[in-house]
Write a protein that holds these residues in place. Structure first.
Motif, PDB file in Angstrom:
ATOM      1  N   ALA A  75       1.020  -1.243   0.008  1.00  0.00           N
ATOM      2  CA  ALA A  75       0.004   0.009   0.472  1.00  0.00           C
ATOM      3  C   ALA A  75       0.768   1.184   0.065  1.00  0.00           C
ATOM      4  N   GLY A  76       0.512   1.979  -1.313  1.00  0.00           N
ATOM      5  CA  GLY A  76       1.341   3.087  -1.432  1.00  0.00           C
ATOM      6  C   GLY A  76       0.805   4.078  -0.047  1.00  0.00           C
ATOM      7  N   ALA A  77       1.665   5.160  -0.088  1.00  0.00           N
ATOM      8  CA  ALA A  77       1.068   6.734   0.740  1.00  0.00           C
ATOM      9  C   ALA A  77       0.195   6.907   0.212  1.00  0.00           C
TER      10      ALA A  77
ATOM     11  N   VAL B 227      -1.252  -6.732  10.386  1.00  0.00           N
ATOM     12  CA  VAL B 227       0.259  -6.408  10.879  1.00  0.00           C
ATOM     13  C   VAL B 227      -0.523  -5.050   9.788  1.00  0.00           C
ATOM     14  N   ASP B 228      -0.196  -3.843  10.480  1.00  0.00           N
ATOM     15  CA  ASP B 228      -0.807  -2.867   9.928  1.00  0.00           C
ATOM     16  C   ASP B 228       1.756  -2.595   9.428  1.00  0.00           C
ATOM     17  N   GLU B 229       1.577  -1.008   8.779  1.00  0.00           N
ATOM     18  CA  GLU B 229       3.454  -0.945   8.639  1.00  0.00           C
ATOM     19  C   GLU B 229       4.032  -1.900   8.512  1.00  0.00           C
ATOM     20  N   TYR B 230       4.087  -3.239   7.719  1.00  0.00           N
ATOM     21  CA  TYR B 230       4.460  -4.351   8.120  1.00  0.00           C
ATOM     22  C   TYR B 230       6.332  -4.523   7.631  1.00  0.00           C
TER      23      TYR B 230
ATOM     24  N   LEU C 116      -2.998 -14.899   7.744  1.00  0.00           N
ATOM     25  CA  LEU C 116      -2.565 -12.953   8.441  1.00  0.00           C
ATOM     26  C   LEU C 116      -2.813 -12.494   7.355  1.00  0.00           C
ATOM     27  N   THR C 117      -2.747 -11.698   7.571  1.00  0.00           N
ATOM     28  CA  THR C 117      -2.815 -10.023   6.274  1.00  0.00           C
ATOM     29  C   THR C 117      -1.650  -9.152   6.266  1.00  0.00           C
ATOM     30  N   VAL C 118      -0.978  -8.710   5.788  1.00  0.00           N
ATOM     31  CA  VAL C 118      -0.068  -8.064   6.238  1.00  0.00           C
ATOM     32  C   VAL C 118       0.203  -6.287   5.043  1.00  0.00           C
ATOM     33  N   VAL C 119      -0.172  -5.488   6.178  1.00  0.00           N
ATOM     34  CA  VAL C 119       0.291  -4.527   5.020  1.00  0.00           C
ATOM     35  C   VAL C 119       1.193  -3.759   5.272  1.00  0.00           C
ATOM     36  N   GLY C 120       2.033  -2.963   3.872  1.00  0.00           N
ATOM     37  CA  GLY C 120       3.395  -1.845   4.751  1.00  0.00           C
ATOM     38  C   GLY C 120       3.337  -1.824   2.763  1.00  0.00           C
TER      39      GLY C 120
ATOM     40  N   LEU D  98       8.694  -8.021   4.685  1.00  0.00           N
ATOM     41  CA  LEU D  98       7.824  -7.370   3.601  1.00  0.00           C
ATOM     42  C   LEU D  98       7.870  -7.837   2.305  1.00  0.00           C
ATOM     43  N   LEU D  99       9.037  -8.103   1.987  1.00  0.00           N
ATOM     44  CA  LEU D  99       9.418  -8.251   0.807  1.00  0.00           C
ATOM     45  C   LEU D  99      10.149 -10.130   0.242  1.00  0.00           C
ATOM     46  N   GLY D 100       9.972 -10.192   1.356  1.00  0.00           N
ATOM     47  CA  GLY D 100       9.861 -11.930   1.035  1.00  0.00           C
ATOM     48  C   GLY D 100       8.674 -13.159   1.609  1.00  0.00           C
ATOM     49  N   PHE D 101       7.407 -11.637   2.028  1.00  0.00           N
ATOM     50  CA  PHE D 101       6.125 -12.357   2.007  1.00  0.00           C
ATOM     51  C   PHE D 101       5.988 -13.568   1.350  1.00  0.00           C
ATOM     52  N   THR D 102       6.006 -13.678  -0.159  1.00  0.00           N
ATOM     53  CA  THR D 102       5.967 -14.431  -0.870  1.00  0.00           C
ATOM     54  C   THR D 102       6.413 -15.885  -1.062  1.00  0.00           C
TER      55      THR D 102
END
Length: 696
Positions: A39-41, A231-234, A255-259, A276-280
């Motif tokens: 999620a971008g700014a 988790v927000d701001e992951y 688990l849902t992560v957002v960052g 975050l970058l290694g989630f997948t």
């Protein structure tokens, strides 16, 4: 195998999800299991998170009490709870990592530890001071703050006292002291804390993870209670927080992560975007959704933000978000170069007054800088134009411990009437307090150094303005400034560091002091990764603005030596043209119909702050009424005494000179002089016009 990219056409449009865009809808409606929202700014991530939680609950996937959402600030957690209640969700937990861990640890304490619960150590400096004394380290306040921060980094990074020296060497981290000594402070800190039965905030996470890892029945009870995690701001998780999250999850994947990796700006505290970058890679079957529609900023601000972050080197695939502005168009971002920091601050203050008078609330304006020591010039400039302000994330300049200590030392020295050039005298007096020839590498010690240097620069400024200025006059000037800078207890313009601005937004944002050595900060230059984090700081600053955005820099500090260069991050961003054209364009764009200020004699564009106030180039002939200027100064002195403020708070010398040269005949002519806005006109306009009429 990469994560599945959700397309807009895969979503539906049933009632509870109305108002979401296709990508938000896809994130909300994603199936059970691991979901990663990049999620971008300004893309509505909080809205997306709460709708996803509501959807999972309303669809029967989980009950509200089985949801645990974690974020990084109490403010963000509170906002999430409020929004969930508005969607009819009651009972879902939304907390910070530490608050969630504290709640769990208190519940499980009798089974995993036993006996009375240990107290929480609210402020660790006292214990750090004891540890530093035992380890032979310094115990000055700024040294203790740096040591405390380093211990926090080590614990957040899962680095023990024994491993600290090797880990610091491995990653090339700047330690706040000799590594073996810092390790000793860390070791003694842990020993003193344990002896007193105290836990710090990092211990909450460590003990919670250990409780779940080492006690099967505790883990079973917890995992039966909580089934779904958000988790927000992951991008800001530390290794310690990730360990806690892993303990919470066990072998599950709900688990849902957002960052947003582009907003990773806390690496110095142990945060890393790697999870975050290694989630997948961890969850190959994860659903991945990219939110790139920016609802916060105008397309002009969004375009600049994309160019700032697009210049970053070796961006991982998960950080290649390209924002698309959704708001109505607005003015182009403004760029301005100034002769010195005082001129830069004065120009910002003038523009702030214009925005306020045009209807922008003061609370919707922010001035953002890299280091807290930069705030003083803007505190002063806003005081000069009678604009209230609030300092966020740092003490006001004259309230800082090092500034109060310095002023006490300077007052004592002034009583002995020292001789010599004022700046040299001030520098020598401040050297024992920490003003070294070279700046420290960073942390609280660097901030203290910056504050001390700012005091020397004020001495240089006074010496340049007043012939024969001595230490006594300088101390008097400092006292007057300190008394004058008491902002009212009403909302005002926000002054904040770029780090403190994270997660906030304003209608108008001024990014100031954008020079090499400040952004990027000097001690970042030895590491490409550190420089790229500084670029992300600028990106965060740009994306705080909804409509108006100004970026500025000064060629000199306060001593007139033009030895500064604008930040490397600005190359390729500034429109073509020389400095005069840039400033002219900035005023035109930021002011809409307001034209660039030009010399009333020759018509040239005015750049210098004093020239702008006088309304003419410094080399153009002036028609100054000396007697009127004397009368104006006498009137100002009387008003300043009556108001118990320094004279410059009423009007600066440059403003009085401008009045004496231009001799306006009415209110319109008076407010045409830069620095005289509606508030000054209301307070002093009648008296000044009366003096002018009396002079004929």
């Amino acid at each position: 195998m990469v994560g599945r990219q959700v397309a807009a056409e895969e979503t539906d449009s049933d009632g509870p999800l109305t108002g979401l865009d296709p990508e938000q809808h896809a994130a909300v409606d994603a199936p059970r299991g691991p979901v990663c929202v990049l999620a971008g700014a300004g893309t509505g991530k909080t809205r997306t998170i709460v709708h996803r939680i509501a959807r999972l609950i309303h669809s029967g996937h989980v009950s509200a009490g089985q949801v645990l959402a974690v974020t990084f600030t109490a403010r963000a957690a509170g906002e999430m709870r409020t929004r969930l209640r508005a969607l009819g969700v009651h009972g879902a937990q939304a907390r910070t990592f530490h608050a969630a861990a504290l709640r769990q640890l208190r519940y499980f304490w009798p089974r995993v530890v036993g006996g009375p619960q240990w107290d929480l150590l609210e402020g660790k400096l006292r214990v750090v001071s004891q540890a530093a004394h035992r380890a032979g380290a310094g115990t000055e306040p700024e040294v203790l703050r740096d040591l405390a921060s380093e211990i926090e980094w080590a614990k957040a990074s899962l680095v023990t006292p024994d491993d600290y020296p090797a880990e610091v060497a491995r990653i090339g981290r700047q330690s706040p002291g000799p590594v073996e000594q810092v390790a000793g402070v860390y070791r003694w800190y842990e020993a003193f804390k344990a002896k007193a039965n105290l836990l710090d905030f990092d211990d909450l996470l460590l003990h919670t993870a250990a409780a779940l890892d080492e006690h099967a029945l505790v883990a079973e009870e917890f995992r039966d209670r909580y089934r779904c995690f958000v988790v927000d701001e992951y991008q800001d998780v530390t290794p310690l927080q990730q360990r806690v999250l892993d303990a919470w999850l066990g072998d599950r994947d709900d688990l849902t992560v957002v960052g947003d990796a582009n907003q990773t700006i806390y690496s110095f505290a142990g945060a890393s975007p790697r999870p975050l970058l290694g989630f997948t890679r961890r969850f190959p079957h994860a659903t991945v959704v990219r939110l790139e529609r920016d609802y916060r900023s105008t397309p002009q601000v969004v375009a600049l933000a994309n160019r700032v972050i697009g210049a970053a080197r070796d961006r991982p695939a998960g950080s290649r978000l390209r924002l698309v502005g959704q708001r109505e168009p607005g003015p182009e971002p403004a760029f301005a170069e100034h002769e010195d920091e005082t001129a830069e601050a004065a120009a910002v203050a003038r523009r702030v007054v214009e925005l306020i008078e045009a209807g922008t609330p003061a609370s919707e304006i922010a001035v953002l800088y890299r280091v807290n020591a930069q705030s003083e010039a803007y505190e002063q400039a806003l005081s000069d134009v009678d604009v209230p302000y609030l300092v966020r994330g740092g003490e006001r300049f004259f309230n800082r411990v090092e500034v109060r200590q310095s002023m006490a030392a300077l007052r004592t020295a002034a009583a002995g009437t020292p001789t010599g050039e004022l700046p040299k005298v001030v520098r020598e007096l401040l050297e024992p307090l920490g003003l070294t020839a070279e700046p420290p590498t960073g942390g609280a010690t660097r901030e203290r150094w910056e504050s001390l240097l700012a005091l020397v620069e004020l001495a240089e400024e006074l010496a340049a303005q007043v012939e024969g200025a001595d230490l006594g006059l300088y101390v008097t000037e400092l006292d007057m400034r300190a008394r004058a800078q008491h902002p009212p207890t009403v909302e005002g313009v926000t002054l904040a560091s770029l780090h403190a601005a994270k997660g906030l937004e304003w209608d108008a944002v001024f990014l100031v002091g954008l020079v090499e050595g400040t952004l990027p900060i000097q001690h970042a230059d030895g590491s490409e990764a550190a420089v790229e984090e500084e670029r992300r700081l600028l990106y965060v600053g740009v994306t705080r603005a909804r409509r108006y955005l100004s970026l500025s820099w000064a060629l000199a500090r306060g001593d007139g030596r033009r030895n500064r260069r604008r930040s490397r991050f600005l190359y390729g961003l500034i429109p073509d043209g020389d400095a005069a054209a840039r400033v002219s364009r900035a005023r035109r764009e930021m002011g809409g119909a307001v034209a660039a200020t030009r010399c009333r004699v020759c018509g040239a564009a005015l750049i210098d702050a004093v020239a702008t106030k006088l309304g003419r180039c410094s080399g153009c002939p002036a028609d100054l009424d000396e007697e009127l200027l004397t009368s104006l100064k006498e009137w100002r002195a009387r008003r300043a005494r009556a108001l118990k403020v320094p004279a410059y708070v009423v009007f600066t010398d440059a403003t009085l000179v401008a009045i004496a040269e231009q001799r306006p005949v009415d209110a319109a002519g008076l407010v045409s002089i830069a620095g005289i806005g509606a508030s000054k006109l209301d307070k002093f306009g009648g008296e000044v016009l009366g003096l002018l009429r009396a002079r004929g």
